[in-house]
Design a protein around this motif. Structure first.
Motif, PDB file in Angstrom:
ATOM      1  N   VAL B 471       0.840  -1.200   0.000  1.00 50.51           N
ATOM      2  CA  VAL B 471       0.000   0.000   0.000  1.00 50.51           C
ATOM      3  C   VAL B 471       0.872   1.247   0.000  1.00 50.51           C
ATOM      4  CG1 VAL B 471      -1.683   1.298   1.329  1.00 50.51           C
ATOM      5  CG2 VAL B 471      -1.920  -1.167   1.091  1.00 50.51           C
ATOM      6  N   LEU B 472       1.958   1.192   0.767  1.00 57.00           N
ATOM      7  CA  LEU B 472       2.843   2.359   0.825  1.00 57.00           C
ATOM      8  C   LEU B 472       3.348   2.718  -0.570  1.00 57.00           C
ATOM      9  CD1 LEU B 472       4.352   4.323   2.717  1.00 57.00           C
ATOM     10  CD2 LEU B 472       6.271   2.757   2.603  1.00 57.00           C
ATOM     11  N   ILE B 473       3.795   1.692  -1.313  1.00 56.57           N
ATOM     12  CA  ILE B 473       4.292   1.968  -2.670  1.00 56.57           C
ATOM     13  C   ILE B 473       3.147   2.448  -3.550  1.00 56.57           C
ATOM     14  CG2 ILE B 473       5.329   0.935  -4.726  1.00 56.57           C
ATOM     15  CD1 ILE B 473       6.809  -0.947  -2.873  1.00 56.57           C
ATOM     16  N   GLY B 474       1.976   1.854  -3.339  1.00 55.93           N
ATOM     17  CA  GLY B 474       0.841   2.229  -4.177  1.00 55.93           C
ATOM     18  C   GLY B 474       0.400   3.653  -3.943  1.00 55.93           C
ATOM     19  N   VAL B 475       0.449   4.078  -2.680  1.00 60.84           N
ATOM     20  CA  VAL B 475      -0.063   5.411  -2.358  1.00 60.84           C
ATOM     21  C   VAL B 475       1.011   6.459  -2.575  1.00 60.84           C
ATOM     22  CG1 VAL B 475      -1.001   6.824  -0.518  1.00 60.84           C
ATOM     23  CG2 VAL B 475      -1.705   4.463  -0.738  1.00 60.84           C
ATOM     24  N   ALA B 476       2.246   6.118  -2.228  1.00 61.15           N
ATOM     25  CA  ALA B 476       3.318   7.097  -2.356  1.00 61.15           C
ATOM     26  C   ALA B 476       4.425   6.548  -3.248  1.00 61.15           C
ATOM     27  CB  ALA B 476       3.875   7.448  -0.978  1.00 61.15           C
ATOM     28  N   PRO B 477       4.127   6.373  -4.534  1.00 59.42           N
ATOM     29  CA  PRO B 477       5.134   5.742  -5.417  1.00 59.42           C
ATOM     30  C   PRO B 477       6.395   6.581  -5.567  1.00 59.42           C
ATOM     31  CG  PRO B 477       3.286   6.597  -6.697  1.00 59.42           C
ATOM     32  CD  PRO B 477       2.903   6.703  -5.259  1.00 59.42           C
ATOM     33  N   PHE B 478       6.273   7.906  -5.287  1.00 59.99           N
ATOM     34  CA  PHE B 478       7.450   8.761  -5.465  1.00 59.99           C
ATOM     35  C   PHE B 478       8.574   8.362  -4.532  1.00 59.99           C
ATOM     36  CE2 PHE B 478       4.331  10.672  -2.686  1.00 59.99           C
ATOM     37  CZ  PHE B 478       5.063  10.923  -1.534  1.00 59.99           C
ATOM     38  N   LEU B 479       8.233   7.751  -3.385  1.00 57.38           N
ATOM     39  CA  LEU B 479       9.283   7.290  -2.467  1.00 57.38           C
ATOM     40  C   LEU B 479      10.208   6.316  -3.195  1.00 57.38           C
ATOM     41  CD1 LEU B 479       7.392   6.606   0.860  1.00 57.38           C
ATOM     42  CD2 LEU B 479       9.004   8.436   0.340  1.00 57.38           C
ATOM     43  N   LEU B 480       9.595   5.363  -3.893  1.00 52.33           N
ATOM     44  CA  LEU B 480      10.369   4.322  -4.565  1.00 52.33           C
ATOM     45  C   LEU B 480      11.011   4.865  -5.837  1.00 52.33           C
ATOM     46  CD1 LEU B 480      11.208   1.402  -4.545  1.00 52.33           C
ATOM     47  CD2 LEU B 480       9.091   0.815  -5.686  1.00 52.33           C
ATOM     48  N   SER B 481      10.211   5.584  -6.637  1.00 55.70           N
ATOM     49  CA  SER B 481      10.762   6.014  -7.924  1.00 55.70           C
ATOM     50  C   SER B 481      11.863   7.044  -7.712  1.00 55.70           C
ATOM     51  CB  SER B 481       9.660   6.571  -8.826  1.00 55.70           C
ATOM     52  OG  SER B 481       9.053   7.672  -8.199  1.00 55.70           O
ATOM     53  N   GLY B 482      11.728   7.860  -6.662  1.00 57.20           N
ATOM     54  CA  GLY B 482      12.786   8.828  -6.368  1.00 57.20           C
ATOM     55  C   GLY B 482      14.072   8.129  -5.984  1.00 57.20           C
ATOM     56  N   LEU B 483      13.920   7.000  -5.311  1.00 52.18           N
ATOM     57  CA  LEU B 483      15.087   6.214  -4.904  1.00 52.18           C
ATOM     58  C   LEU B 483      15.802   5.650  -6.131  1.00 52.18           C
ATOM     59  CD1 LEU B 483      16.312   5.202  -2.235  1.00 52.18           C
ATOM     60  CD2 LEU B 483      14.894   3.182  -2.460  1.00 52.18           C
ATOM     61  N   ILE B 484      14.986   5.195  -7.077  1.00 54.69           N
ATOM     62  CA  ILE B 484      15.554   4.491  -8.224  1.00 54.69           C
ATOM     63  C   ILE B 484      16.131   5.455  -9.255  1.00 54.69           C
ATOM     64  CG2 ILE B 484      14.968   2.940 -10.123  1.00 54.69           C
ATOM     65  CD1 ILE B 484      12.664   1.964  -8.308  1.00 54.69           C
ATOM     66  N   ARG B 485      15.550   6.682  -9.331  1.00 53.28           N
ATOM     67  CA  ARG B 485      15.843   7.564 -10.463  1.00 53.28           C
ATOM     68  C   ARG B 485      17.329   7.805 -10.708  1.00 53.28           C
ATOM     69  NH1 ARG B 485      12.024  11.035  -9.932  1.00 53.28           N
ATOM     70  NH2 ARG B 485      10.703  10.002 -11.452  1.00 53.28           N
TER      71      ARG B 485
END
Lengths: 468, 502
Positions: B471-485
């Motif tokens: 749910v965390l990734i689903g609701v706040a995907p920027f957390l993950l995508s910002g990490l990966i970018r």
């Protein structure tokens, strides 16, 4: 001469002393029990191992016939360690023997022969050492007097050895005819790849080596001899005997025949690929664990050939390193097999079903050893094999690397079959739980320590590399 | 030596500690504590990573440490992380913790079971932080054999066959990788100097084009075997379905990610030109995997097979995202790896829990379970919805990112591939909803099921952790995508440079 003589020949002398002790015991104390003989010899062998590490220096004796240097000294220490491990593992088997002292005498005289072979600076000396190591081996193979298969093994070994020696001698005589010398140092500059007769001589000599290494197509004696011989002798044949031949082969290829580099590179690469493929194909269908190990040893020797193709110090030290690892892993495996075979007379893979339930310690030893043979991390075998392949990769021969890598997968299948029998398969009456003698614990402990430590900790490899 | 080393050292220590434990209870507690601490460690590393980034450190790999291991061969213990590896580390530690939790009831050879689980996780941790190809390969292979043992000893069904098949196919994959690695090694000294296995040194060496063309397929297919690339996917369904629950979770959640990570980090980074050259071929294989996996799932009756085949399909998205060579698609691919890891772990966990109770995994034999076990039923539905890409859960954002990235390629070939991949989502919806409907809804067919108990504390905890992450990734995907970018940016830069050279 003088002190030099004693220092340079210390390994040979210390073996000879143990041999004399054994002869005296045989003559004057015939009533000595196997157990006390076992204890005495093991202490002597331990001393012998320690002596091997002391003051290794470079030098020549007898006008260049005998030479030694720190590398050869270390190689001899590896073999000394091997013989000590074999001896420690043979307690259970010794209980069945009436002539245990003779077993040690034969074992030590073959080792003495190997030492002379490894230190030879002349093909005559080399041949002398080779024969001294081979003939007692045939006697050892037929040491289980009450087993037909053992006599068969001895017979096969002596006949095929005689045959290979004849080929080797033929090659040597041609070489002598071409160059007029058999001394390593004198030969090296005289050899050129232009002379076809010399090339023929080289191929014949190399065939002699290939017989000892049981490289395909000279492997036919291997499986039967391994199956028939007592397990201790099989272990000896598969590791110590092969290792000594590899060591001298390295010297011969890298120094004497260095001008034929292009020729032996192709020869080694082709033989290696054929051997590992055939060794694997035959091993896939074996049900007897000794036969399985016989074919697996053909494959392992083929990997050594892959490493040798590198042609410099990197390849040389990787080969020595791999042999040390192979010794540890194979002896761990043979230690268990030898114990089970002597105690229960069981040698089939199927007999090991459900082994883990009753003997967890021995099972883990076997499994770690098998993984090391298959080259699976974190065991040392992974490092050994990868170093051989990496050395070979510096030559950029993609096909050789492809065959070698894919063969590693094929070999995994038959090693995993044994693992599956031990851990996964169920068995109504597995091999019983057995207390182990201390000597077996010691030798397995050394082997497993080697299997686990030699790879992850880089010290030993650095040590070998710095010997050159 | 820095805190990154602890990431691999800690599992090794805890594996040893497990060996010293006495009795199943101690072993369980020790593994739980060890994996919880491991999760804490990873979170600490993440914290440190963010602090460094915030402080203005923009180097591609952070927290590097480099120890000589075998300098003669150019082998060093070179470790370091970027956002991509950090995401993978977080995924691994979450899945490991949950895997330990759901295996609470293993009673046969408990100690060995947990020992192998921790060993397997150690392989994954080491793999994700290695910046040396030899070390990377070491950890990759370290993770193979525990799988064989886990499936062979604690598995069900045709476990011997599945275990052997999995071990041989994965080792075959790593043999291909080895060939590729040695080829890279040989070509690494074209620029002068000693050959090396160091990834960072290699990434600045330009490997000749014809060598790239030979070596790239070996490396990519080798890693592809781990991600179940078509046609080397056959180990996955058998392996997953025969494995015990935790091993299935590890296999799908972690082990398949090793392959995807290797494809990005090793194959594409070191050989960008060949990557572009073979890109279309990879896309074709990925599309086949996506569609074939989806349709094959529709035909399955066994819940584990359903999830296993859908994993083949979902991992196809990862490969698709990689082979599109746009930054967005690459970020999507990594997000899909994380999301798929969490989601399949959850799915396999809940299937395992149902199986433990009902002793069947056949959809035909189950019905109305939601009424008896509301908690497990809900978890099942959430996992399913994530798998079919419901907005608000991780599956949606990652698949969406891949599609958006793919659509940036304007030519017909890439467009068609994207449309085909999108279309598979419909099929996904069919099989997920059908399975959920059959198993959870309807009348209770079997009276024995009435006495079944709902989830125990450990199962609840594991499910909640996984659901929260999803749910965390689903609701706040920027957390993950910002990490990966940043990591994806570096890789795309290399590939873009290669395009210029082409």
């Amino acid at each position: 001469m003088g002190t030099d003589f004693f220092i340079l020949m210390k390994s040979e002398l210390s073996l000879a002393i143990i041999l004399f002790v054994l002869i005296f015991i045989k003559v004057f104390r015939e009533d000595m029990s196997n157990a006390s003989l076992f204890r005495l010899v093991n202490i002597l062998l331990l001393l012998n191992l320690i002596v091997g590490f002391l003051c290794n220096s470079k030098g020549e004796l007898f006008g260049g016939m005998f030479r030694t240097d720190p590398v050869i000294g270390f190689e001899k220490s590896i073999l000394n360690l091997g013989i000590l491990l074999i001896s420690l593992q043979s307690l259970e088997w010794s209980k069945l023997q009436k002539h245990f002292a003779e077993f040690y005498m034969l074992l030590l005289s073959t080792l003495l022969g190997m030492f002379f072979m490894m230190s030879s600076g002349n093909f005559l000396m080399f041949y002398l050492g080779l024969e001294l190591s081979t003939i007692p081996l045939a006697a050892l193979s037929s040491f289980d007097f009450n087993k037909m298969k053992s006599s068969e093994a001895g017979m096969k070994l002596i006949l095929s050895s005689a045959f290979s020696s004849a080929i080797l001698l033929f090659g040597l005589s041609i070489l002598y005819g071409c160059t007029g010398t058999l001394e390593f140092n004198a030969l090296a500059p005289l050899i050129s790849s232009v002379d076809h007769l010399q090339l023929l001589a080289f191929i014949l000599i190399f065939s002699g080596f290939a017989f000892k290494l049981s490289t395909v197509p000279f492997h036919f004696w291997t499986a039967d001899v391994y199956e028939g011989s007592p397990v201790a002798v099989t272990a000896y044949l598969s590791v110590v005997s092969k290792a000594s031949v590899i060591f001298i082969l390295l010297t011969v290829l890298y120094t004497v025949f260095r001008n034929l580099g292009a020729a032996w590179y192709d020869l080694l690469a082709i033989l290696a690929v054929i051997s590992m493929t055939f060794g694997n194909l035959f091993a896939l269908r074996q049900d007897n664990i000794k036969r399985l190990l016989a074919f697996s040893s053909i494959t392992q020797a083929a990997y050594l050939l892959v490493g040798i193709t590198e042609g410099s110090i990197l390849g040389w030290s990787s080969v020595i390193y791999f042999i040390l690892i192979y010794l540890c892993s194979n002896f761990a495996l043979f230690g268990v097999v030898s114990f089970v075979s002597a105690r229960y007379n069981k040698e089939m893979i199927a007999d090991y079903k459900g082994f883990y339930a009753t003997n967890p310690f021995l099972s883990w030893v076997m499994v770690l050893a098998l993984f090391s043979l298959a080259g699976i991390p974190p065991t040392a075998g992974f490092f050994g094999k990868l170093f051989l392949l990496t050395s070979a990769a510096t030559k950029g021969n993609t096909l050789l690397i492809i065959f070698a890598s894919l063969n590693m997968v094929a070999s995994l299948y038959y090693y995993l079959r044994v693992v599956k029998a031990i851990f996964i398969d169920k068995n109504e009456n597995p091999i019983e739980k057995t207390p182990l003698p201390l000597s077996l614990y010691l030798s397995l402990g050394v082997c497993i320590a080697g299997v686990l430590m030699l790879g992850i900790f880089p010290g030993v490899f650095q040590y070998i590399y710095k010997l050159f | 030596m820095n805190s990154l080393f602890l990431i691999v050292l800690w599992p090794a220590l805890s594996a040893l500690a497990i060996l010293l434990c006495k009795g199943a209870k101690q072993v369980r507690t020790a593994s739980l504590v060890a994996s919880a601490i491991q999760l804490g460690l990873t979170l600490y590393i993440a914290f440190e990573y963010y602090t460094l980034r915030r402080a203005g450190d923009h180097s591609p790999f952070m927290m590097q440490s480099n120890l000589n291991w075998f300098p003669q061969f150019g082998i060093s213990l070179h470790m370091g992380i970027d956002g991509i590896s950090l995401a993978m580390l977080l995924l691994t530690s979450v899945v490991v913790l949950c895997g330990v939790l759901v295996s609470w009831n293993i009673s046969y050879l408990t100690k060995e079971f947990y020992f192998l689980l921790i060993l397997l996780s150690m392989g994954a941790y080491g793999f994700f932080i290695s910046l040396d190809l030899f070390t990377l390969f070491f950890f990759l292979e370290l993770a193979v054999i525990p799988k064989f043992m886990l499936i062979g000893i604690w598995g069900s069904g045709r476990k011997e066959y599945a275990a052997m098949k999995l071990a041989l196919m994965l080792m075959g994959g790593s043999a291909l990788i080895l060939i590729g690695l040695l080829g890279v090694y040989f070509n690494s000294h074209t620029s002068g100097g000693l050959p090396t296995f160091d990834l960072l040194k290699l990434s600045v060496v330009h490997i000749p084009r014809n060598a790239q063309h030979i070596l790239f397929p070996f490396l990519f297919l080798g890693f592809g075997v781990f991600t179940a690339i078509f046609p080397f996917h056959t180990w996955a369904p058998d392996g997953h379905s025969s494995a015990p629950t935790a091993a299935s979770m590890f296999l799908a959640g972690i082990s398949m990610k090793l392959g995807g990570y290797g494809c990005i980090r090793v194959a594409c980074l070191l050989m960008p030109e060949a990557a572009q050259y073979y890109g279309p071929a990879i896309i074709v294989l990925a599309c086949i995997a996506i569609l074939y996996g989806a349709f094959a799932t529709m035909m399955q009756k066994d819940l584990k097979y359903i999830n296993a085949y859908s994993s083949v399909s979902h991992c196809g998205f990862v490969l698709l995202g990689i082979a599109m060579f746009t930054q967005t698609a690459l970020i999507g691919a990594v997000m899909q790896m994380v999301s798929h890891g969490l989601m399949t772990a959850l799915f396999f966990a809940v299937i395992g829990m149902l199986y433990e109770r009902t002793h069947t995994r056949m959809t035909a034999d189950m019905s109305g379970l939601l009424k008896i076990m509301p908690f497990l039923g809900t978890v099942f539905i959430i996992a399913g919805l994530c798998s079919l890409g419901l907005p608000g859960l991780s599956g949606f954002v990652s698949e969406m990112t891949i599609f958006m990235g793919s659509w940036q390629r304007p030519d017909a070939f890439h467009r068609i591939a994207t449309i085909l991949a999108c279309a598979s989502i419909v099929v996904t919806a069919v099989y997920i909803l059908r399975a959920a409907g059959k198993v959870l809804m309807g009348p209770i067919s079997n009276e024995h099921f009435r006495s079944l108990k709902d989830a125990a504390w450990n199962e609840k905890l594991a499910s909640v952790i996984l659901i929260l992450s999803i749910v965390l990734i689903g609701v706040a995907p920027f957390l993950l995508s910002g990490l990966i970018r940043p990591g994806a940016f570096e890789i795309m830069k290399t590939i873009a440079n290669a395009t210029v050279l082409n």
